[in-house]
Design a protein around this motif. Structure first.
Motif, PDB file in Angstrom:
ATOM      1  N   PRO A 183       0.824  -1.220   0.000  1.00 37.02           N
ATOM      2  CA  PRO A 183       0.000   0.000   0.000  1.00 37.02           C
ATOM      3  C   PRO A 183       0.856   1.267   0.000  1.00 37.02           C
ATOM      4  O   PRO A 183       1.869   1.340   0.691  1.00 37.02           O
ATOM      5  N   LYS A 184       0.442   2.229  -0.755  1.00 38.56           N
ATOM      6  CA  LYS A 184       1.193   3.478  -0.851  1.00 38.56           C
ATOM      7  C   LYS A 184       1.286   4.191   0.493  1.00 38.56           C
ATOM      8  O   LYS A 184       2.300   4.812   0.819  1.00 38.56           O
ATOM      9  N   ASN A 185       0.223   4.090   1.314  1.00 45.12           N
ATOM     10  CA  ASN A 185       0.265   4.783   2.599  1.00 45.12           C
ATOM     11  C   ASN A 185       1.256   4.156   3.574  1.00 45.12           C
ATOM     12  O   ASN A 185       1.637   4.765   4.566  1.00 45.12           O
ATOM     13  N   LEU A 186       1.691   2.935   3.276  1.00 46.20           N
ATOM     14  CA  LEU A 186       2.676   2.267   4.129  1.00 46.20           C
ATOM     15  C   LEU A 186       4.090   2.766   3.855  1.00 46.20           C
ATOM     16  O   LEU A 186       4.959   2.721   4.730  1.00 46.20           O
ATOM     17  N   ILE A 187       4.332   3.225   2.641  1.00 42.98           N
ATOM     18  CA  ILE A 187       5.698   3.606   2.241  1.00 42.98           C
ATOM     19  C   ILE A 187       5.817   5.062   1.819  1.00 42.98           C
ATOM     20  O   ILE A 187       6.904   5.528   1.494  1.00 42.98           O
ATOM     21  N   ARG A 188       4.702   5.798   1.845  1.00 44.77           N
ATOM     22  CA  ARG A 188       4.707   7.159   1.303  1.00 44.77           C
ATOM     23  C   ARG A 188       5.773   8.041   1.960  1.00 44.77           C
ATOM     24  O   ARG A 188       6.475   8.805   1.289  1.00 44.77           O
ATOM     25  N   ASP A 189       5.928   7.962   3.261  1.00 42.85           N
ATOM     26  CA  ASP A 189       6.851   8.841   3.980  1.00 42.85           C
ATOM     27  C   ASP A 189       8.186   8.175   4.298  1.00 42.85           C
ATOM     28  O   ASP A 189       8.966   8.705   5.095  1.00 42.85           O
ATOM     29  N   ASP A 190       8.445   7.041   3.695  1.00 43.67           N
ATOM     30  CA  ASP A 190       9.697   6.311   3.974  1.00 43.67           C
ATOM     31  C   ASP A 190      10.835   6.933   3.167  1.00 43.67           C
ATOM     32  O   ASP A 190      10.850   6.865   1.936  1.00 43.67           O
ATOM     33  N   TYR A 191      11.797   7.530   3.865  1.00 43.46           N
ATOM     34  CA  TYR A 191      12.923   8.199   3.185  1.00 43.46           C
ATOM     35  C   TYR A 191      13.753   7.220   2.370  1.00 43.46           C
ATOM     36  O   TYR A 191      14.365   7.594   1.364  1.00 43.46           O
ATOM     37  N   ARG A 192      13.781   5.957   2.770  1.00 50.68           N
ATOM     38  CA  ARG A 192      14.559   4.957   2.022  1.00 50.68           C
ATOM     39  C   ARG A 192      14.017   4.790   0.608  1.00 50.68           C
ATOM     40  O   ARG A 192      14.773   4.588  -0.339  1.00 50.68           O
ATOM     41  N   ARG A 193      12.704   4.866   0.475  1.00 49.45           N
ATOM     42  CA  ARG A 193      12.090   4.729  -0.855  1.00 49.45           C
ATOM     43  C   ARG A 193      12.562   5.849  -1.780  1.00 49.45           C
ATOM     44  O   ARG A 193      12.899   5.610  -2.949  1.00 49.45           O
ATOM     45  N   GLY A 297      14.685  -8.285  12.117  1.00 54.11           N
ATOM     46  CA  GLY A 297      14.917  -7.537  13.341  1.00 54.11           C
ATOM     47  C   GLY A 297      13.868  -6.449  13.497  1.00 54.11           C
ATOM     48  O   GLY A 297      13.607  -5.690  12.564  1.00 54.11           O
ATOM     49  N   TYR A 298      13.250  -6.381  14.671  1.00 52.38           N
ATOM     50  CA  TYR A 298      12.218  -5.383  14.899  1.00 52.38           C
ATOM     51  C   TYR A 298      12.794  -3.971  14.814  1.00 52.38           C
ATOM     52  O   TYR A 298      12.116  -3.032  14.391  1.00 52.38           O
ATOM     53  N   GLU A 299      14.064  -3.807  15.192  1.00 52.77           N
ATOM     54  CA  GLU A 299      14.702  -2.500  15.186  1.00 52.77           C
ATOM     55  C   GLU A 299      15.554  -2.277  13.935  1.00 52.77           C
ATOM     56  O   GLU A 299      16.401  -1.380  13.911  1.00 52.77           O
ATOM     57  N   ASP A 300      15.335  -3.069  12.896  1.00 53.02           N
ATOM     58  CA  ASP A 300      16.082  -2.929  11.643  1.00 53.02           C
ATOM     59  C   ASP A 300      15.807  -1.549  11.043  1.00 53.02           C
ATOM     60  O   ASP A 300      14.654  -1.182  10.798  1.00 53.02           O
ATOM     61  N   LYS A 301      16.878  -0.781  10.803  1.00 56.53           N
ATOM     62  CA  LYS A 301      16.737   0.567  10.259  1.00 56.53           C
ATOM     63  C   LYS A 301      17.073   0.624   8.772  1.00 56.53           C
ATOM     64  O   LYS A 301      17.021   1.689   8.164  1.00 56.53           O
ATOM     65  N   VAL A 302      17.416  -0.521   8.193  1.00 54.18           N
ATOM     66  CA  VAL A 302      17.668  -0.603   6.755  1.00 54.18           C
ATOM     67  C   VAL A 302      16.423  -1.110   6.041  1.00 54.18           C
ATOM     68  O   VAL A 302      15.987  -0.559   5.037  1.00 54.18           O
ATOM     69  N   VAL A 303      15.847  -2.185   6.565  1.00 53.42           N
ATOM     70  CA  VAL A 303      14.605  -2.743   6.025  1.00 53.42           C
ATOM     71  C   VAL A 303      13.548  -2.652   7.126  1.00 53.42           C
ATOM     72  O   VAL A 303      13.656  -3.340   8.136  1.00 53.42           O
ATOM     73  N   PRO A 304      12.532  -1.819   6.975  1.00 50.88           N
ATOM     74  CA  PRO A 304      11.545  -1.607   8.046  1.00 50.88           C
ATOM     75  C   PRO A 304      10.777  -2.872   8.394  1.00 50.88           C
ATOM     76  O   PRO A 304      10.249  -3.556   7.519  1.00 50.88           O
ATOM     77  N   SER A 305      10.724  -3.166   9.688  1.00 47.24           N
ATOM     78  CA  SER A 305      10.008  -4.367  10.121  1.00 47.24           C
ATOM     79  C   SER A 305       8.511  -4.257   9.828  1.00 47.24           C
ATOM     80  O   SER A 305       7.842  -5.273   9.600  1.00 47.24           O
ATOM     81  N   LYS A 306       7.956  -3.047   9.818  1.00 47.37           N
ATOM     82  CA  LYS A 306       6.515  -2.925   9.567  1.00 47.37           C
ATOM     83  C   LYS A 306       6.158  -3.393   8.156  1.00 47.37           C
ATOM     84  O   LYS A 306       5.067  -3.933   7.926  1.00 47.37           O
ATOM     85  N   ILE A 307       7.091  -3.216   7.201  1.00 45.23           N
ATOM     86  CA  ILE A 307       6.820  -3.691   5.843  1.00 45.23           C
ATOM     87  C   ILE A 307       6.962  -5.207   5.774  1.00 45.23           C
ATOM     88  O   ILE A 307       6.171  -5.888   5.115  1.00 45.23           O
ATOM     89  N   GLN A 308       7.962  -5.748   6.462  1.00 43.16           N
ATOM     90  CA  GLN A 308       8.112  -7.204   6.480  1.00 43.16           C
ATOM     91  C   GLN A 308       6.893  -7.859   7.102  1.00 43.16           C
ATOM     92  O   GLN A 308       6.431  -8.903   6.632  1.00 43.16           O
ATOM     93  N   ARG A 309       6.348  -7.250   8.160  1.00 42.87           N
ATOM     94  CA  ARG A 309       5.160  -7.824   8.795  1.00 42.87           C
ATOM     95  C   ARG A 309       3.978  -7.795   7.839  1.00 42.87           C
ATOM     96  O   ARG A 309       3.170  -8.723   7.817  1.00 42.87           O
ATOM     97  N   PHE A 310       3.881  -6.719   7.060  1.00 37.42           N
ATOM     98  CA  PHE A 310       2.790  -6.651   6.084  1.00 37.42           C
ATOM     99  C   PHE A 310       2.951  -7.728   5.016  1.00 37.42           C
ATOM    100  O   PHE A 310       1.986  -8.419   4.672  1.00 37.42           O
ATOM    101  N   VAL A 311       4.171  -7.868   4.491  1.00 38.95           N
ATOM    102  CA  VAL A 311       4.427  -8.854   3.432  1.00 38.95           C
ATOM    103  C   VAL A 311       4.109 -10.262   3.920  1.00 38.95           C
ATOM    104  O   VAL A 311       3.385 -11.017   3.261  1.00 38.95           O
ATOM    105  N   SER A 312       4.632 -10.629   5.082  1.00 42.40           N
ATOM    106  CA  SER A 312       4.387 -11.982   5.594  1.00 42.40           C
ATOM    107  C   SER A 312       2.922 -12.170   5.968  1.00 42.40           C
ATOM    108  O   SER A 312       2.384 -13.276   5.855  1.00 42.40           O
TER     109      SER A 312
END
Length: 361
Positions: A183-193, A297-312
């Motif tokens: 979803p766009k609202n999940l990544i809209r404000d992610d600076y990594r993107r 890792g829940y505190e992963d700052k390279v790959v956000p855990s919130k996105i991994q939780r959504f994917v899984s």
């Protein structure tokens, strides 16, 4: 707007993260495997073992664990960005012997001692794995473990060669922000993107400029971010104190066209447009004879855990494990590789790596 310097920092960060797994490889002299020999290619250093692929490229590899002909489980390890077949998978030798595990590490195209693949793609990564397995005769079924950005090759295996898989695990796997199901609202404000979008634009439209930029001596070095809490949590920073340098990402190394082209090509495949959406994949083990796992890792700052939780969460057949105080370097945490093997090979669940219910929203 994100600056170009931020792109360089992120590239350096990713490379440094993946290099963090590259402590000295297991001592083959002490292994139960025989010493490896050269494949007969006179132009290749003695001691390096390679196969020749059907397209003429050479792929370098190393083996450890129990002898192949006595192994109960055969696992191919896929390294990440800036890494190589010499990365360490810190499984206790006692457990490896007990479970009867044979490990096969290889240099992905252009890395280490493997030839570059100018036609690198998602599919070519999976087919390289399949051909490596066939030439080394490890059997019709094998396990695959992908680390960090090397996980895009494991996603590709799920899509292109699911019939060859005995099981699969991904450790801090890369997330592609172009996957249609995110979803766009999940990544809209992610600076990594935004950083990744700019880096892809530079790599595609101005590769010479990018090459010049990353090899300039006045640019920030890896040391700028080596212990930066903006990128690493406390456990990661402790690990970074124990590892060697990052030779592949030095200014001199980045000046080499083949090194730059490999890193650029790998980055573009991982973060470019995919020909399939992972969240549309079906369970390759519908009879529950084996399993697929994501470790994050829940505190992963390279790959956000919130996105991994959504994917899984979109694929309930994937077993999701979360290290509550883990950063991006979880593959190097004491006890984690042991837990991965037990979950993948024995189906054992470790309560230490179960995500808290409030983390699943």
């Amino acid at each position: 707007m994100v600056s170009c310097a931020a792109i360089v920092l992120l590239i350096g960060l990713l490379g440094m993260v993946y290099q963090a797994t590259q402590l000295p490889p297991p001592n083959l002299k002490d292994s139960s495997l025989p010493l490896l020999h050269d494949d007969g290619d006179d132009d290749f250093p003695l001691g390096s073992t390679r196969i020749r692929l059907s397209d003429g490229r050479y792929l370098a590899y190393r083996e450890w664990g129990v002898p192949k002909d006595k192994a109960k489980h055969k696992i191919i390890i896929v390294h990440g960005f800036g890494s190589s077949k010499d990365m360490n998978f810190l499984a206790p030798q006692e457990l490896v012997d007990e479970l009867g595990v044979y490990f096969l590490h290889y240099d992905r195209a252009g890395y280490g001692e493997s030839d570059p693949n100018p036609k690198r793609s998602l599919k070519s990564e999976a087919l390289d794995i399949e051909e490596l397995a066939d030439q080394l005769q490890i059997g019709s079924k094998f396990y695959v473990i992908g680390v960090s950005m090397g996980s895009y090759a494991t996603w590709s295996c799920l899509n292109y060669i699911p019939n060859r898989l005995a099981g699969l695990a991904m450790i801090a796997p890369v997330v592609n922000y172009q996957w249609p199901s995110i979803p766009k609202n999940l990544i809209r404000d992610d600076y990594r993107r935004r950083i990744i979008q700019l880096s892809l634009c530079l790599a595609k439209c101005c590769p010479r400029l990018l090459h010049w930029w990353v090899s300039q001596k006045w640019l920030p070095s890896n040391s700028v971010i080596e212990k930066n809490p903006a990128f690493f949590n406390n456990r990661d920073i402790d690990i970074l104190k124990t590892i060697p340098g990052f030779p592949m990402l030095t200014k001199d190394k980045l000046k080499e066209q083949v090194v730059f082209d490999t890193l650029k090509g790998d980055w573009m495949v991982a973060f470019g447009k995919w020909e399939f959406d992972p969240m549309n994949l079906t369970n390759p083990f519908p009879q529950n004879k084996s399993s697929v796992h994501i470790w994050q890792g829940y505190e992963d700052k390279v790959v956000p855990s919130k996105i991994q939780r959504f994917v899984s969460g979109k694929m309930p057949w994937i077993n999701y494990h979360e290290v509550s105080d883990g950063g991006h370097l979880i593959v190097h945490y004491s006890g984690l590789c042991e837990a991965i093997l037990k979950a993948l090979l024995l189906g054992e669940e470790n309560l230490l790596y179960r995500p808290r219910p409030e983390n699943l929203s």
